[in-house]
Scaffold this active site. Structure first.
Site, PDB file in Angstrom:
ATOM      1  N   LYS A  33       0.841  -1.214   0.000  1.00  0.00           N
ATOM      2  CA  LYS A  33       0.000   0.000   0.000  1.00  0.00           C
ATOM      3  C   LYS A  33       0.870   1.255   0.000  1.00  0.00           C
ATOM      4  O   LYS A  33       0.662   2.164  -0.784  1.00  0.00           O
ATOM      5  CB  LYS A  33      -0.910   0.044   1.250  1.00  0.00           C
ATOM      6  CG  LYS A  33      -1.869  -1.119   1.376  1.00  0.00           C
ATOM      7  CD  LYS A  33      -2.762  -0.968   2.592  1.00  0.00           C
ATOM      8  CE  LYS A  33      -2.026  -0.985   3.924  1.00  0.00           C
ATOM      9  NZ  LYS A  33      -1.353  -2.248   4.250  1.00  0.00           N
ATOM     10  N   ARG A  48      -9.410   1.081   8.840  1.00  0.00           N
ATOM     11  CA  ARG A  48      -8.919  -0.273   9.052  1.00  0.00           C
ATOM     12  C   ARG A  48      -9.899  -1.077   9.893  1.00  0.00           C
ATOM     13  O   ARG A  48      -9.729  -2.268  10.096  1.00  0.00           O
ATOM     14  CB  ARG A  48      -7.574  -0.173   9.761  1.00  0.00           C
ATOM     15  CG  ARG A  48      -6.690  -1.338   9.545  1.00  0.00           C
ATOM     16  CD  ARG A  48      -5.351  -1.046  10.156  1.00  0.00           C
ATOM     17  NE  ARG A  48      -4.599  -0.124   9.336  1.00  0.00           N
ATOM     18  CZ  ARG A  48      -3.294  -0.199   9.164  1.00  0.00           C
ATOM     19  NH1 ARG A  48      -2.597  -1.151   9.744  1.00  0.00           N
ATOM     20  NH2 ARG A  48      -2.652   0.667   8.420  1.00  0.00           N
ATOM     21  N   ARG A  76      11.757  -5.856   4.131  1.00  0.00           N
ATOM     22  CA  ARG A  76      11.520  -4.406   4.007  1.00  0.00           C
ATOM     23  C   ARG A  76      12.567  -3.604   4.773  1.00  0.00           C
ATOM     24  O   ARG A  76      12.953  -3.925   5.878  1.00  0.00           O
ATOM     25  CB  ARG A  76      10.136  -4.064   4.551  1.00  0.00           C
ATOM     26  CG  ARG A  76       9.941  -2.559   4.693  1.00  0.00           C
ATOM     27  CD  ARG A  76       8.515  -2.154   4.842  1.00  0.00           C
ATOM     28  NE  ARG A  76       7.814  -2.845   5.894  1.00  0.00           N
ATOM     29  CZ  ARG A  76       6.491  -2.801   6.059  1.00  0.00           C
ATOM     30  NH1 ARG A  76       5.751  -2.131   5.219  1.00  0.00           N
ATOM     31  NH2 ARG A  76       5.919  -3.461   7.038  1.00  0.00           N
ATOM     32  N   ARG A 132      11.842  -1.915  10.334  1.00  0.00           N
ATOM     33  CA  ARG A 132      10.814  -1.444  11.268  1.00  0.00           C
ATOM     34  C   ARG A 132      10.689  -2.385  12.460  1.00  0.00           C
ATOM     35  O   ARG A 132      10.799  -3.602  12.312  1.00  0.00           O
ATOM     36  CB  ARG A 132       9.458  -1.355  10.543  1.00  0.00           C
ATOM     37  CG  ARG A 132       9.186   0.016  10.009  1.00  0.00           C
ATOM     38  CD  ARG A 132       7.984   0.118   9.114  1.00  0.00           C
ATOM     39  NE  ARG A 132       6.770  -0.509   9.600  1.00  0.00           N
ATOM     40  CZ  ARG A 132       5.603  -0.455   8.952  1.00  0.00           C
ATOM     41  NH1 ARG A 132       5.522   0.201   7.810  1.00  0.00           N
ATOM     42  NH2 ARG A 132       4.538  -1.047   9.418  1.00  0.00           N
ATOM     43  N   ARG A 144       0.009  -9.051  13.411  1.00  0.00           N
ATOM     44  CA  ARG A 144      -0.601  -8.027  12.562  1.00  0.00           C
ATOM     45  C   ARG A 144      -1.490  -8.675  11.501  1.00  0.00           C
ATOM     46  O   ARG A 144      -2.566  -8.182  11.186  1.00  0.00           O
ATOM     47  CB  ARG A 144       0.479  -7.178  11.890  1.00  0.00           C
ATOM     48  CG  ARG A 144       1.125  -6.207  12.872  1.00  0.00           C
ATOM     49  CD  ARG A 144       2.401  -5.635  12.330  1.00  0.00           C
ATOM     50  NE  ARG A 144       2.208  -4.783  11.175  1.00  0.00           N
ATOM     51  CZ  ARG A 144       3.171  -4.474  10.319  1.00  0.00           C
ATOM     52  NH1 ARG A 144       4.395  -4.949  10.489  1.00  0.00           N
ATOM     53  NH2 ARG A 144       2.926  -3.687   9.312  1.00  0.00           N
TER      54      ARG A 144
HETATM   55  P1  AP5 Z   1       4.847  -1.591   1.734  1.00  0.00           P
HETATM   56  O1  AP5 Z   1       4.544  -0.708   0.584  1.00  0.00           O
HETATM   57  O2  AP5 Z   1       5.659  -1.032   2.848  1.00  0.00           O
HETATM   58  O3  AP5 Z   1       3.500  -2.274   2.285  1.00  0.00           O
HETATM   59  P2  AP5 Z   1       2.319  -1.677   3.149  1.00  0.00           P
HETATM   60  O4  AP5 Z   1       1.070  -2.318   2.650  1.00  0.00           O
HETATM   61  O5  AP5 Z   1       2.365  -0.191   3.193  1.00  0.00           O
HETATM   62  O6  AP5 Z   1       2.712  -2.302   4.534  1.00  0.00           O
HETATM   63  P3  AP5 Z   1       2.662  -1.727   6.006  1.00  0.00           P
HETATM   64  O7  AP5 Z   1       3.310  -2.784   6.863  1.00  0.00           O
HETATM   65  O8  AP5 Z   1       3.224  -0.347   6.093  1.00  0.00           O
HETATM   66  O9  AP5 Z   1       1.155  -1.698   6.248  1.00  0.00           O
HETATM   67  P4  AP5 Z   1       0.470  -1.736   7.583  1.00  0.00           P
HETATM   68  O10 AP5 Z   1      -0.896  -1.442   7.133  1.00  0.00           O
HETATM   69  O11 AP5 Z   1       0.614  -2.907   8.421  1.00  0.00           O
HETATM   70  O12 AP5 Z   1       1.301  -0.680   8.414  1.00  0.00           O
HETATM   71  P5  AP5 Z   1       1.069   0.860   8.705  1.00  0.00           P
HETATM   72  O13 AP5 Z   1       2.387   1.517   8.557  1.00  0.00           O
HETATM   73  O14 AP5 Z   1      -0.090   1.377   7.971  1.00  0.00           O
HETATM   74  O15 AP5 Z   1       5.542  -2.910   1.148  1.00  0.00           O
HETATM   75  C1  AP5 Z   1       6.042  -3.928   1.989  1.00  0.00           C
HETATM   76  C2  AP5 Z   1       7.379  -4.444   1.439  1.00  0.00           C
HETATM   77  O16 AP5 Z   1       7.131  -5.117   0.205  1.00  0.00           O
HETATM   78  C3  AP5 Z   1       8.397  -3.343   1.130  1.00  0.00           C
HETATM   79  O17 AP5 Z   1       9.667  -3.824   1.445  1.00  0.00           O
HETATM   80  C4  AP5 Z   1       8.251  -3.105  -0.380  1.00  0.00           C
HETATM   81  O18 AP5 Z   1       9.451  -2.647  -0.964  1.00  0.00           O
HETATM   82  C5  AP5 Z   1       7.868  -4.503  -0.869  1.00  0.00           C
HETATM   83  N1  AP5 Z   1       6.968  -4.465  -2.019  1.00  0.00           N
HETATM   84  C6  AP5 Z   1       5.989  -3.582  -2.309  1.00  0.00           C
HETATM   85  N2  AP5 Z   1       5.360  -3.913  -3.453  1.00  0.00           N
HETATM   86  C7  AP5 Z   1       5.926  -5.062  -3.875  1.00  0.00           C
HETATM   87  C8  AP5 Z   1       5.724  -5.912  -5.013  1.00  0.00           C
HETATM   88  N3  AP5 Z   1       4.783  -5.661  -5.930  1.00  0.00           N
HETATM   89  N4  AP5 Z   1       6.499  -7.022  -5.125  1.00  0.00           N
HETATM   90  C9  AP5 Z   1       7.468  -7.319  -4.207  1.00  0.00           C
HETATM   91  N5  AP5 Z   1       7.724  -6.529  -3.127  1.00  0.00           N
HETATM   92  C10 AP5 Z   1       6.968  -5.419  -2.963  1.00  0.00           C
HETATM   93  O19 AP5 Z   1       0.649   0.789  10.247  1.00  0.00           O
HETATM   94  C11 AP5 Z   1       1.577   0.445  11.259  1.00  0.00           C
HETATM   95  C12 AP5 Z   1       0.853   0.363  12.594  1.00  0.00           C
HETATM   96  O20 AP5 Z   1       0.246   1.645  12.900  1.00  0.00           O
HETATM   97  C13 AP5 Z   1      -0.323  -0.624  12.666  1.00  0.00           C
HETATM   98  O21 AP5 Z   1       0.122  -1.925  12.985  1.00  0.00           O
HETATM   99  C14 AP5 Z   1      -1.165   0.013  13.780  1.00  0.00           C
HETATM  100  O22 AP5 Z   1      -0.639  -0.261  15.051  1.00  0.00           O
HETATM  101  C15 AP5 Z   1      -1.014   1.491  13.519  1.00  0.00           C
HETATM  102  N6  AP5 Z   1      -2.077   2.017  12.621  1.00  0.00           N
HETATM  103  C16 AP5 Z   1      -1.901   2.554  11.378  1.00  0.00           C
HETATM  104  N7  AP5 Z   1      -3.092   2.912  10.844  1.00  0.00           N
HETATM  105  C17 AP5 Z   1      -4.039   2.587  11.757  1.00  0.00           C
HETATM  106  C18 AP5 Z   1      -5.450   2.670  11.783  1.00  0.00           C
HETATM  107  N8  AP5 Z   1      -6.144   3.182  10.747  1.00  0.00           N
HETATM  108  N9  AP5 Z   1      -6.116   2.225  12.881  1.00  0.00           N
HETATM  109  C19 AP5 Z   1      -5.441   1.722  13.931  1.00  0.00           C
HETATM  110  N10 AP5 Z   1      -4.087   1.590  13.977  1.00  0.00           N
HETATM  111  C20 AP5 Z   1      -3.393   2.017  12.897  1.00  0.00           C
END
Ligand code: AP5
Length: 327
Positions: free
Chosen positions: A13, A88, A123, A156, A167
Site C-alpha cells: 500500500k 482499518r 523491508r 521497522r 498483525r
Molecule cells: P509496503 O509498501 O511497505 O507495504 P504496506 O502495505 O504499506 O505495509 P505496512 O506494513 O506499512 O502496512 P500496515 O498497514 O501494516 O502498516 P502501517 O504503517 O499502515 O511494502 C512492503 C514491502 O514489500 C516493502 O519492502 C516493499 O518494498 C515490498 N513491495 C511492495 N510492493 C511489492 C511488489 N509488488 N512485489 C514485491 N515486493 C513489494 O501501520 C503500522 C501500525 O500503525 C499498525 O500496525 C497500527 O498499530 C497502527 N495504525 C496505522 N493505521 C491505523 C489505523 N487506521 N487504525 C489503527 N491503527 C493504525
C-alpha cells in the site's frame, strides 16, 4: 480525486500510495507514517500509540479517527488525497461515511500471507522520508542506504516475525467485515465510492499499472477510442456507449462508476471513451453538443454521452432507447 487503499500489512500500500499520489498530484495520508513520526518525536500521541504499534495491535479508533479527520481538512487535501492505512476497522469506515467525506475510489490490494511475510522481512525504510525498499524486490542502489539522501535504512520494529503474525491475524479479523461493508455500500447506494480489488502480486510496476488502469476506468471494459480504431470498434460492437472525456476528469469518474454498474445489467454493451484533447477530429465529427444522444452509425447503435450525464437512470433510459432501435 479521493482514494482509499486497503490491503493487508505489507501488501504494498505504502509503495503504491506514493506513486499514485505523485501521479495525480494529491496529498498522501499514511496513518502508519503519521504515527511513527509521532513516536519518533515523543509527542503525547506517539507515547499513546507506541505500545500498540510495537505489539502489532491497532491504535484505538477514537485516536486515529481524530487525527485523520483533522488531517483531511488541511489545505493540501483540497485537490484530493489518498488514504493509506485508514480506515482499518468498521468503526473507522463508519466515521468517514457519517462525516460525509466523499471518496471516489476504494481499492483493495490482494496479497496472500506467504508473500506478505517475505515482503515484510525484507523491508527496509528510510525513517525521515518514509521511502520504502525491499532487499530483494526493490533494493536501494547502495546496500542499506537511502537512494536520495544516502542516509541509513532501518528495519521497522514491527517487522519481526512474531509481530508480523499478530498483525496479519488482526488484519484478517478486522478486514473481512470492512470489505463486506464496502461491497454492500457500493451495491446499494449510487453515491457510494467505486469499490474494487486488484491482484497485488507481481512487480511494483505491474501492480501500479493495474492500479492506475483500474482508477482510470481502462480495465473496466472501457475502450480507448481514437480516430484510427473508431470505425472498427463501431463495426465490431452492436451497441456502443461512447463517452467524451477530458483526461478522465473527475465528473467522468462518476460517469464511469455509473457505466460499471450498468455494464453488469447490459452485458452486451461496450463502453468506450474519446479523449477530447487528443482526438480533435472525432470531436469535430461527433460534436457532443449537436449529435443526438442515440444514433445509428454503419447499422450499429451508438450512444454518445457527455460528462454531464451522470445519473444511472438517464443512461439507463438511453440504453432502453438504443435497445429498441437495435430491435
Ligand atoms: P509496503 O509498501 O511497505 O507495504 P504496506 O502495505 O504499506 O505495509 P505496512 O506494513 O506499512 O502496512 P500496515 O498497514 O501494516 O502498516 P502501517 O504503517 O499502515 O511494502 C512492503 C514491502 O514489500 C516493502 O519492502 C516493499 O518494498 C515490498 N513491495 C511492495 N510492493 C511489492 C511488489 N509488488 N512485489 C514485491 N515486493 C513489494 O501501520 C503500522 C501500525 O500503525 C499498525 O500496525 C497500527 O498499530 C497502527 N495504525 C496505522 N493505521 C491505523 C489505523 N487506521 N487504525 C489503527 N491503527 C493504525
Amino acid at each position: 480525486m479521493r482514494i482509499i487503499l486497503l490491503g493487508p500489512p505489507g501488501a504494498g500500500k505504502g509503495t503504491q500510495a506514493r506513486l499514485i499520489a505523485e501521479h495525480y498530484g494529491i496529498a498522501l495520508i499514511s496513518t502508519g507514517d503519521m504515527l511513527r513520526d509521532a513516536v519518533n518525536a515523543g509527542t503525547a500521541l506517539g507515547k499513546k500509540a507506541n505500545a500498540y504499534m510495537t505489539e502489532g495491535r491497532l491504535v484505538p479508533d477514537n485516536v486515529i479517527i481524530e487525527i485523520v479527520m483533522e488531517r483531511i481538512t488541511a489545505p493540501d487535501c483540497k485537490t484530493g488525497f489518498l488514504l493509506d492505512g485508514f480506515p482499518r476497522t468498521l468503526a473507522q469506515a463508519q466515521a468517514l461515511r457519517k462525516a460525509s467525506i466523499v471518496i471516489d475510489y476504494i481499492i483493495n490490494i490482494r496479497v496472500d500471507d506467504t508473500h506478505i511475510v517475505e515482503r515484510m522481512e525484507g523491508r527496509r525504510v528510510h525513517p525521515q522520508s518514509g521511502r520504502v525498499y525491499h532487499l530483494k524486490y526493490n533494493p536501494p542502489a547502495n546496500l542499506n542506504k537511502d537512494d536520495i539522501t544516502g542516509e541509513p535504512l532501518i528495519q521497522r520494529e514491527d517487522d519481526k516475525q512474531e509481530t508480523i503474525k499478530k498483525r496479519l491475524s488482526i488484519h484478517h479479523e478486522q478486514t473481512t467485515p470492512l470489505l463486506n461493508y464496502f461491497t454492500e455500500w457500493s451495491e446499494t447506494d449510487s453515491d457510494a465510492p467505486y469499490f474494487s480489488d486488484i491482484d497485488g502480486v507481481g512487480s511494483v510496476k505491474e501492480v501500479s499499472q493495474r492500479l492506475l488502469s483500474t482508477l482510470e476506468g481502462r480495465s473496466l471494459g472501457f475502450e480507448t477510442i481514437t480516430d484510427t480504431n473508431f470505425d472498427t470498434l463501431v463495426e465490431m460492437h452492436p451497441l456502443l456507449v461512447i463517452i467524451f472525456t477530458a483526461k478522465w476528469c473527475n465528473p467522468c469518474h462518476a460517469l464511469i462508476k455509473t457505466c460499471v454498474k450498468l455494464a453488469k445489467e447490459y452485458p452486451d454493451v461496450v463502453f468506450g471513451a474519446i479523449d477530447v484533447d487528443e482526438q480533435p477530429s472525432l470531436v469535430e465529427e461527433f460534436d457532443v453538443q449537436s449529435v443526438p444522444a442515440v444514433m445509428v452509425l454503419r447499422e450499429r447503435v451508438v450512444i454518445f454521452a457527455e460528462t454531464g450525464l451522470l445519473l444511472p437512470s438517464a443512461l439507463r433510459s438511453l440504453l432502453k432507447r438504443a435497445k429498441s432501435l437495435k430491435a
